[in-house]
Design a protein around this motif. Structure first.
Motif, PDB file in Angstrom:
ATOM      1  N   CYS A 104       0.900  -1.157   0.008  1.00 22.47           N
ATOM      2  CA  CYS A 104      -0.015   0.081   0.053  1.00 22.47           C
ATOM      3  C   CYS A 104       0.780   1.370  -0.092  1.00 22.47           C
ATOM      4  O   CYS A 104       0.503   2.178  -0.553  1.00 22.47           O
ATOM      5  CB  CYS A 104      -0.995   0.181   1.229  1.00 22.47           C
ATOM      6  N   CYS A 106       1.002   4.055  -3.107  1.00 20.50           N
ATOM      7  CA  CYS A 106       0.188   5.443  -2.799  1.00 20.50           C
ATOM      8  C   CYS A 106       0.953   6.422  -3.632  1.00 20.50           C
ATOM      9  O   CYS A 106       2.095   6.931  -3.477  1.00 20.50           O
ATOM     10  CB  CYS A 106       0.262   5.634  -1.351  1.00 20.50           C
ATOM     11  N   CYS A 117      -4.181   1.497  -2.720  1.00 22.88           N
ATOM     12  CA  CYS A 117      -3.733   0.741  -1.749  1.00 22.88           C
ATOM     13  C   CYS A 117      -4.885  -0.307  -1.733  1.00 22.88           C
ATOM     14  O   CYS A 117      -4.532  -1.664  -1.319  1.00 22.88           O
ATOM     15  CB  CYS A 117      -3.617   1.715  -0.603  1.00 22.88           C
ATOM     16  N   SER A 118      -6.189  -0.316  -1.579  1.00 24.56           N
ATOM     17  CA  SER A 118      -7.091  -1.288  -1.339  1.00 24.56           C
ATOM     18  C   SER A 118      -7.015  -2.090  -2.518  1.00 24.56           C
ATOM     19  O   SER A 118      -7.362  -3.218  -2.180  1.00 24.56           O
ATOM     20  CB  SER A 118      -8.492  -0.628  -1.529  1.00 24.56           C
ATOM     21  N   CYS A 131      -3.821  -4.558  -1.962  1.00 24.17           N
ATOM     22  CA  CYS A 131      -3.704  -5.125  -0.503  1.00 24.17           C
ATOM     23  C   CYS A 131      -4.104  -6.725  -0.718  1.00 24.17           C
ATOM     24  O   CYS A 131      -5.230  -7.037  -1.062  1.00 24.17           O
ATOM     25  CB  CYS A 131      -4.865  -4.362   0.395  1.00 24.17           C
TER      26      CYS A 131
END
Lengths: 315, 449
Positions: B380, B384, B419-420, B423
């Motif tokens: 993540c 970013c 990030c999501s 992940c």
């Protein structure tokens, strides 16, 4: 439209990776070394790897049941711990000591602290250290490679090439291919590097920690007047640098943190090897640095994009 | 400072931090825009932009025509709303927006004649003020999805020295192809719009930024933006999400970093979406304000994915019916792309000004997997684009640690979803960050009291 719709926060797309696939990649990366070690040390190596793996998985399942938490064995992390623990044991160790090590790694080090993602030191390494302190003789009785073929009686030694007392200095080829006494997973540098390359290609690990760790050991052993190539190839350095120091849970997540972590591991390893009483310092170095990880991370949080030195009060 | 910038020898595109490779899914990039006009009614909410909501200035049973202003605001930070059909106002009541807020909405029963409002006339642009007024009267907002009122963006303060206009045609979200179609079908409007803005605001150069996954649009741009336009340049960006995010785009086009809490104008540039420019240009030529929108309709539950031009306020149900209805039962209906789009509770909601796509996802694509525990892989952080630390942010939100949220610059998050997406534990990081922002905002208001 009859069915009810689902409301969720964006994003609605997801990459195909998951924890299980990452752990599977690590297991795949460990397989070459498992094969090479069973060639070098014989069938007992396979027995030992299977013992620790099965006992790690069982410890995980049983401890989760006792703690009334949902089963997490399907994320395969217990298998990784099991294989790594076996790689840290000498081939002729008592099977019960190996099982005890597995229980320590999974129950004490991992599950009691909350399971995967919560343990603050590497389970396999911590278990190795506890075994080393509890059973110093068993843990440092090594077998010569290929002795299972000759059935010779004096096939064991207390010395690895790193021991101070030893007069046995192997050449680089033997060190690289694993023709030396030592723990299961530390002898064959070739297959360890092969596994490391696989992990880097699959983007499971970045090169930051292995390179800084090995580089630091290389430079410092050179400074202290030792043979740097010998020190890089012998002992558990490659195993530690590629598979243990890069453990997600117990290594820093920030880039700068990874560099500090790698250098720190390298310095402690060299200090133990050169000045310490123990012949080998990789496991202590990594575990000591593991403990420092939260502090390293706190100091190395990257500056946000557009950061100008103060928190923006306007919201 | 940046090694990569040094190696690039100041040739764009410049290196950006993070970002992810997302599947392109641009299934509709070759489907020509179809026009949907056969609708019974439109529902026009009063909040279709960032800023103050509009107030209806028409009454129930009043007859309105296409392009007539039906809602306005005294607050300058707002955008006028025009009738997108001709017909009779049947209802003015409250509706619930997808974000949970309530706003007024005007329902207009269409007479299907699309009679133009008589007072519409093409404005003449002589000064920057004329341009700002034109954008204001057009009811224009940022059509890339944010909905920032364009006249505010174009209204430069005296001390602001703008040297670059960046035209955002990156369209980095998967599925969406409406900007791509705008370039292919309305290239003249795009070029004329750029010329007017550059000339009126005395901007040195314009950059059209486009991702390489739009070969047809790039071909047209390369053909049209030739030596005749020495001050317009096309920059082909790597297809990497979120390349089209304003601050990321500025970094990769002109290697400038917009400081936290500042606007692009503070570093000497304006970023405008390509469809926004085409719409402004159309308004300047014809006087017809923003009343219709090209949108991409796609997703695994849609029978015939396509691009269509619809009057603003058309219900999603009508649009999906026009696209052959549902192929399989939808599990999620999204306004916007799959990375930043917002979920709808049902398909009766209307299309707003700033929407550029409707996606209907079936159960399999909806991705309803359960999150597992964070294994601290750090992916993540790497992904970013704002160089934040989502895993620490999530932890601070969980701990309600306002001090730490501030220190970790949570407000700098633009909720792009990298990030999501990346992940491996499927943690809902963006959701946590949204919650964290709310916690921080609430704490500030409490402090003020």
């Amino acid at each position: 439209m009859d069915s009810k719709l689902c409301i969720s926060s964006s994003p609605h797309l997801h990459s195909k990776t998951n924890t299980r696939k990452i752990m599977l990649d690590v297991i795949i990366a460990l397989i070459p070394t498992a094969i090479s070690t069973s060639v070098i040390f014989g069938a007992r190596a396979i027995l030992l790897i299977c013992t620790t793996t099965i006992s790690c998985v069982l410890s995980e399942i049983i401890s989760r049941i006792i703690m009334r938490r949902n089963d997490t064995s399907s994320d395969l992390s217990a298998i990784v711990t099991g294989i790594l623990l076996a790689f840290n044991l000498p081939v002729n160790i008592n099977v019960f000591i190996a099982i005890l090590g597995s229980v320590i790694a999974i129950v004490v080090v991992k599950q009691l602290f909350g399971g995967l993602g919560q343990n603050f030191v590497n389970p396999a390494l911590c278990a190795r250290i506890i075994l080393l302190i509890s059973f110093p003789k068993d843990m440092s009785t090594y077998t010569f490679p290929f002795s299972y073929l000759t059935h010779s009686l004096d096939a064991t030694t207390n010395a690895t090439p790193l021991s101070h007392s030893t007069s046995f200095i192997p050449n680089y080829t033997d060190l690289f291919c694993g023709n030396i006494p030592g723990s299961l997973g530390e002898v064959c540098s070739l297959t360890l590097i092969l596994g490391g390359v696989y992990l880097v290609i699959r983007k499971v690990i970045s090169l930051t920690i292995p390179l800084t760790y090995i580089g630091t050991v290389f430079i410092f052993t050179f400074i202290f007047g030792k043979d740097p190539i010998f020190h890089v190839l012998s002992g558990g350095l490659l195993l530690g640098a590629i598979f243990m120091a890069t453990d997600y849970v117990t290594s820093p997540v920030t880039f700068k943190g990874k560099i500090i972590f790698g250098i720190g591991c390298g310095i402690i390893t060299v200090l133990i090897r050169v000045f310490g009483n123990l012949p080998e310092g990789v496991s202590f170095a990594i575990v000591l640095m593991n403990i420092l990880v939260p502090h390293i991370e706190k100091l190395t949080i990257p500056k946000a994009f557009g950061w100008e030195g103060k928190v923006n009060e306007k919201i | 400072m940046h090694i990569t910038g040094f190696l690039n020898l100041s040739v764009p595109p410049f290196k950006i931090h993070g970002g992810i490779k997302v599947p392109h899914l641009k299934n509709t990039s070759n489907s020509k825009c179809e026009i949907l006009k056969d609708i019974e009614s439109v529902l026009i909410p009063m909040q279709q932009h960032i800023g103050a909501p509009c107030i209806p200035i028409v009454k129930v049973n009043e007859h309105v025509k296409l392009g007539q202003v039906i809602a306005n605001s005294e607050n300058n930070f707002s955008a006028k709303i025009h009738s997108s059909v001709s017909g009779i106002v049947s209802k003015i009541d409250n509706i619930i927006m997808p974000d949970g807020s309530t706003t007024k909405a005007i329902t207009i029963e269409s007479d299907k004649k699309f009679e133009l409002y008589a007072n519409l006339k093409a404005p003449s642009i002589k000064s920057p003020k004329d341009l700002v007024n034109a954008a204001c009267n057009c009811g224009l907002v940022g059509l890339g999805g944010a909905g920032f009122p364009t006249h505010i963006k174009l209204d430069l303060k005296n001390n602001q020295n703008i040297d670059t206009l960046i035209i955002n045609a990156a369209e980095c979200e998967p599925y969406i192809t409406s900007d791509n179609r705008t370039i292919i079908e309305n290239i003249n409007d795009v070029i004329d719009g750029i010329k007017i803005i550059v000339k009126t605001l005395k901007i040195e150069k314009a950059i059209i930024a486009i991702e390489t996954n739009k070969p047809e649009a790039i071909k047209i741009l390369d053909k049209r933006i030739n030596s005749k336009f020495s001050n317009i340049k096309v920059i082909k960006l790597e297809s990497r999400y979120p390349q089209g995010a304003e601050k990321v785009l500025i970094k990769s086009c002109i290697n400038r970093v917009v400081p936290i809490g500042k606007l692009p104008a503070d570093v000497g540039c304006i970023v405008m979406n390509v469809t926004t420019i085409a719409t402004l240009s159309k308004y300047i030529k014809t006087g017809i304000p923003l009343v219709s929108k090209c949108i991409t309709v796609d997703g695994s539950a849609i029978s015939n994915p396509k691009n269509i031009v619809v009057p603003i306020g058309t219900s999603i149900k009508d649009i999906i019916k026009f696209c052959g209805g549902y192929k399989s039962p939808p599990k999620k209906i999204l306004l916007g792309g799959p990375m930043m789009g917002i979920c709808l509770a049902d398909d009766n909601f209307p299309i707003l000004k700033q929407n550029n796509s409707i996606l209907a996802l079936d159960e399999r694509e909806s991705n309803l997997s359960e999150p597992s525990i964070c294994i601290r892989c750090g992916k993540c952080i790497k992904s970013c684009p704002m160089k934040l630390t989502p895993l620490f942010l999530e932890q601070s939100v969980k701990n309600n640690d306002i001090d730490s949220l501030n220190k970790l610059n949570i407000m700098n998050c633009m909720e792009c979803g990298c990030c999501s997406f990346i992940c491996p534990a499927h943690r809902p990081l963006v959701q946590s960050i949204r919650l964290g922002k709310k916690i921080l905002r609430n704490s500030k208001t409490i402090k003020k009291r």
